[in-house]
Scaffold this active site. Structure first.
Site, mmCIF file in Angstrom:
data_model
loop_
_atom_site.group_PDB
_atom_site.id
_atom_site.type_symbol
_atom_site.label_atom_id
_atom_site.label_comp_id
_atom_site.label_asym_id
_atom_site.label_seq_id
_atom_site.Cartn_x
_atom_site.Cartn_y
_atom_site.Cartn_z
ATOM 1 N N LYS A 60 0.850 -1.195 0.000
ATOM 2 C CA LYS A 60 0.000 0.000 0.000
ATOM 3 C C LYS A 60 0.886 1.245 0.000
ATOM 4 O O LYS A 60 1.787 1.359 0.814
ATOM 5 C CB LYS A 60 -0.931 0.004 1.215
ATOM 6 C CG LYS A 60 -1.969 1.125 1.161
ATOM 7 C CD LYS A 60 -2.948 1.071 2.326
ATOM 8 C CE LYS A 60 -2.445 1.759 3.565
ATOM 9 N NZ LYS A 60 -2.121 3.204 3.399
ATOM 10 N N THR A 61 0.586 2.151 -0.934
ATOM 11 C CA THR A 61 1.425 3.338 -1.086
ATOM 12 C C THR A 61 0.633 4.618 -0.789
ATOM 13 O O THR A 61 -0.597 4.653 -0.901
ATOM 14 C CB THR A 61 1.952 3.436 -2.536
ATOM 15 O OG1 THR A 61 0.831 3.460 -3.442
ATOM 16 C CG2 THR A 61 2.816 2.248 -2.888
ATOM 17 N N LYS A 93 -7.593 7.671 -1.495
ATOM 18 C CA LYS A 93 -8.815 8.190 -0.852
ATOM 19 C C LYS A 93 -9.451 9.321 -1.663
ATOM 20 O O LYS A 93 -9.651 10.430 -1.177
ATOM 21 C CB LYS A 93 -8.525 8.670 0.577
ATOM 22 C CG LYS A 93 -8.027 7.579 1.506
ATOM 23 C CD LYS A 93 -7.918 8.065 2.937
ATOM 24 C CE LYS A 93 -7.377 7.017 3.877
ATOM 25 N NZ LYS A 93 -5.951 6.673 3.637
ATOM 26 N N PHE A 94 -9.796 9.024 -2.906
ATOM 27 C CA PHE A 94 -10.497 9.990 -3.754
ATOM 28 C C PHE A 94 -11.775 10.432 -3.041
ATOM 29 O O PHE A 94 -12.410 9.643 -2.340
ATOM 30 C CB PHE A 94 -10.859 9.359 -5.101
ATOM 31 C CG PHE A 94 -9.681 9.028 -5.961
ATOM 32 C CD1 PHE A 94 -8.973 10.029 -6.623
ATOM 33 C CD2 PHE A 94 -9.258 7.715 -6.110
ATOM 34 C CE1 PHE A 94 -7.889 9.719 -7.427
ATOM 35 C CE2 PHE A 94 -8.169 7.399 -6.917
ATOM 36 C CZ PHE A 94 -7.483 8.403 -7.577
ATOM 37 N N ASP A 96 -13.924 13.373 -4.629
ATOM 38 C CA ASP A 96 -14.512 14.487 -5.381
ATOM 39 C C ASP A 96 -15.546 13.963 -6.385
ATOM 40 O O ASP A 96 -15.837 12.768 -6.428
ATOM 41 C CB ASP A 96 -13.391 15.276 -6.077
ATOM 42 C CG ASP A 96 -13.688 16.771 -6.174
ATOM 43 O OD1 ASP A 96 -14.861 17.137 -6.437
ATOM 44 O OD2 ASP A 96 -12.754 17.570 -6.008
ATOM 45 N N ASN A 99 -16.065 13.612 -12.533
ATOM 46 C CA ASN A 99 -15.207 14.204 -13.564
ATOM 47 C C ASN A 99 -13.821 14.561 -13.022
ATOM 48 O O ASN A 99 -12.810 14.375 -13.703
ATOM 49 C CB ASN A 99 -15.879 15.447 -14.155
ATOM 50 C CG ASN A 99 -15.081 16.004 -15.314
ATOM 51 O OD1 ASN A 99 -14.885 15.317 -16.320
ATOM 52 N ND2 ASN A 99 -14.588 17.236 -15.181
ATOM 53 N N TYR A 211 -5.248 1.060 17.249
ATOM 54 C CA TYR A 211 -4.797 -0.247 16.757
ATOM 55 C C TYR A 211 -5.564 -1.409 17.353
ATOM 56 O O TYR A 211 -5.957 -1.386 18.517
ATOM 57 C CB TYR A 211 -3.311 -0.427 17.081
ATOM 58 C CG TYR A 211 -2.397 0.485 16.298
ATOM 59 C CD1 TYR A 211 -2.236 0.339 14.926
ATOM 60 C CD2 TYR A 211 -1.698 1.506 16.942
ATOM 61 C CE1 TYR A 211 -1.399 1.179 14.211
ATOM 62 C CE2 TYR A 211 -0.846 2.356 16.237
ATOM 63 C CZ TYR A 211 -0.704 2.184 14.871
ATOM 64 O OH TYR A 211 0.121 3.014 14.169
HETATM 65 P P1 5BU Z 1 0.263 2.614 10.586
HETATM 66 O O1 5BU Z 1 1.668 3.090 10.552
HETATM 67 O O2 5BU Z 1 0.146 1.081 10.653
HETATM 68 O O3 5BU Z 1 -0.584 3.320 11.617
HETATM 69 O O4 5BU Z 1 -0.303 3.039 9.139
HETATM 70 C C1 5BU Z 1 -1.643 2.849 8.769
HETATM 71 C C2 5BU Z 1 -1.835 3.138 7.292
HETATM 72 O O5 5BU Z 1 -3.177 2.897 6.931
HETATM 73 C C3 5BU Z 1 -1.543 4.576 6.878
HETATM 74 O O6 5BU Z 1 -0.988 4.526 5.578
HETATM 75 C C4 5BU Z 1 -2.906 5.243 6.832
HETATM 76 O O7 5BU Z 1 -2.971 6.255 5.851
HETATM 77 C C5 5BU Z 1 -3.797 4.087 6.440
HETATM 78 N N1 5BU Z 1 -5.164 4.174 6.977
HETATM 79 C C6 5BU Z 1 -5.453 4.161 8.319
HETATM 80 O O8 5BU Z 1 -4.560 4.089 9.144
HETATM 81 N N2 5BU Z 1 -6.748 4.204 8.739
HETATM 82 C C7 5BU Z 1 -7.786 4.286 7.890
HETATM 83 O O9 5BU Z 1 -8.940 4.302 8.311
HETATM 84 C C8 5BU Z 1 -7.475 4.310 6.506
HETATM 85 C C9 5BU Z 1 -6.177 4.252 6.077
HETATM 86 BR BR1 5BU Z 1 -8.838 4.385 5.295
#
Ligand code: 5BU
Length: 258
Positions: A60-61, A93-94, A96, A99, A211
């Site tokens: 995931k980037t 996370k689009f 808008d 278009n 977490y």
């Molecule tokens: P972490 O370092 O494990 O806390 O990173 C969590 C990743 O998941 C981070 O890239 C967030 O942008 C992404 N994320 C999130 O933490 N919670 C969400 O609800 C969503 C994405 Br959607």
């Protein structure tokens, strides 16, 4: 009770090619671990991607946080994808109108649609966001995740909003392959649930992240755990941690199958 389907068995229940590929490769690599590679230099990015590659189903980037982004990074990322066999998910996370997101998905500096197998979108603009992204993504066999829930404290993606998001996904099953959420939803169990906010060691950060453990969320029907700082944070050995999370995720999955 009916026996749960394996990831591999579920591959055929989804029409989207990327979804099928993801579920098949999870079975093949025995991994339901996605790494959230939130680092800001090319060198760190490529170094960690190469280290964790063997243990993940998905990378995931957040491509826009890289300070030295260039086409060479994308070329090298694609090479690592070939070498290690994983799906690339740009967590864009689009949010808008249709278009605008079409342009954001395919144009600009990042040309996300050219290299990201999966992207995600907020449901807040309504169905048009999916229709717009689909025009670009579906001809390329890409997939979309909708944010049905979020992991952060006080987020508003709950209750009626989550329910409406699920209904929206059901109207676009050719392109929407699943959700970001902490649990599986009835009535669309075939869709893929990816869950961020995962740690084996801590319960929150200082900025609202919350977490849960891999077991917590997999018991609730999550299919893929997304782990970021738990793997490459300060003082951590990314290979050791990737193996630890991969094992934790896979064991929780096997226990659920029994
Ligand atoms: P972490 O370092 O494990 O806390 O990173 C969590 C990743 O998941 C981070 O890239 C967030 O942008 C992404 N994320 C999130 O933490 N919670 C969400 O609800 C969503 C994405 Br959607």
């Amino acid at each position: 009770t009916t026996k749960l389907k394996t990831y591999g068995e579920r591959a055929t229940s989804l029409p989207n090619k990327t979804a099928q590929e993801l579920l098949t490769l999870m079975e093949r690599k025995k991994s339901n671990l996605a790494v959230a590679l939130d680092v800001t230099t090319k060198q760190e990015f490529l170094d960690i991607a190469d280290k964790v590659g063997p243990y993940i189903c998905c990378l995931k980037t957040h491509i826009d946080i890289l300070e030295d982004f260039d086409q060479d990074l994308i070329d090298k990322l694609k090479k690592l994808q070939k070498k290690h066999d994983f799906i690339i998910f740009e967590d864009r996370k689009f949010a808008d109108i249709g278009n605008t997101v079409k342009h954001q998905y395919s144009k600009g500096i990042y040309k996300i649609a050219e290299w990201a197998d999966i992207v995600d979108a907020h449901a807040i603009p309504g169905d048009g966001i999916i229709t717009g992204l689909k025009e670009i993504g579906l001809p390329l066999n890409r997939g979309l995740l909708l944010l049905a829930e979020m992991s952060s404290k006080g987020n508003l993606a709950t209750g009626a909003y989550t329910e409406a998001t699920i209904e929206m996904a059901k109207r676009h099953k050719d392109f929407v392959i699943g959700f970001i959420s902490g649990k599986k939803f009835n009535s669309c169990e075939e869709l893929i649930i990816m869950t961020p906010g995962i740690s084996l060691d801590i319960s929150n950060d200082d900025l609202g992240q919350q977490y849960k453990t891999p077991r917590n969320v997999i018991e609730n029907g999550s299919d893929i755990i997304i782990v970021g700082r738990g793997i490459y944070g300060k003082g951590k050995d990314a290979v050791v941690e990737a193996q630890r999370y991969r094992n934790a995720g896979w064991e929780a999955y096997l226990e659920k199958l029994e």
